[in-house]
Design an enzyme around this catalytic site. Sequence first.
Site, PDB file in Angstrom:
ATOM      1  N   CYS A 104      30.129 140.367  30.765  1.00  0.00           N
ATOM      2  CA  CYS A 104      28.741 139.874  30.804  1.00  0.00           C
ATOM      3  C   CYS A 104      28.647 138.483  30.183  1.00  0.00           C
ATOM      4  CB  CYS A 104      27.810 140.821  30.055  1.00  0.00           C
ATOM      5  SG  CYS A 104      27.789 142.480  30.734  1.00  0.00           S
ATOM      6  N   ARG A 136      25.923 145.912  37.654  1.00  0.00           N
ATOM      7  CA  ARG A 136      25.706 144.477  37.912  1.00  0.00           C
ATOM      8  C   ARG A 136      25.034 144.337  39.273  1.00  0.00           C
ATOM      9  NH1 ARG A 136      28.801 142.362  33.836  1.00  0.00           N
ATOM     10  NH2 ARG A 136      30.472 143.782  33.236  1.00  0.00           N
TER      11      ARG A 136
END
Length: 234
Positions: A55, A138
């Site tokens: 991330c 995601r």
Amino acid sequence: MEELTNTMENTMPRIGDTAPSFVAQSTQGEINFPDDFDGKWVILFSHPADFTPVCTSEFMTFAKRQKEFEKHNCQLIGLSVDGLYSHIAWLRTIKEKIKFRDMENIEVKFPLIEDITMNVANKFGMIQPNESDTKAVRAVFFIDPNVKIRAIIYYPLSLGRNFNELMRVLIALQTADKYQIATPADWQPGEKVIVPPPGSCGVATDRMEGKENNMECLDWFFCMKELPKEEMLD
Ligand code: BEZ
């Protein structure tokens, strides 16, 4: 678990749907979607958790390329199910401490939504319980200025996104809207585009006989053309 999975699937917005509206707190203040984004494209994306390496690499890349997205009239909105103070602390750490590839001192200026209640994540089907029931996958939603969802890409927790592909999808969607065309496999901005199939036998014949200007036909149903260079989106 089975019942939960089905419920999620049933509420997942799909391509062509109007994106669900929401009000949320973010690192840039309160967000009122879609009202705050009138006339803009929006990429709404989720990440699993703050202070995690994949991330972090993605956020730095989004931040580095934010101006490119904005050049294409597109605003970025991030989301995870972490709280606001975690978001703030993570973004400060990224700016102050993290060097990744050629990036350092990266300030994330687009809003990052706090979604501890999973209210927004659930509206967009970002929690996919067989991958994780505590973290968002995601997800990337491409939302046009009419608030229609135009493309959705999902990646699992372990796989960082390809930002050239995100940019390519945005430009391809905008090019398709501007010229009423489609784009072939692996298309890149500047390359030939696909014209809609002919609506009559006469047009099919004209195209095969080369009577339509600037059109290259592999067969009657598969014709391509160049776009005007000066108007090309890149
Ligand atoms: C990461 O961003 O590094 C990550 C997040 C959740 C699970 C696995 C990796």
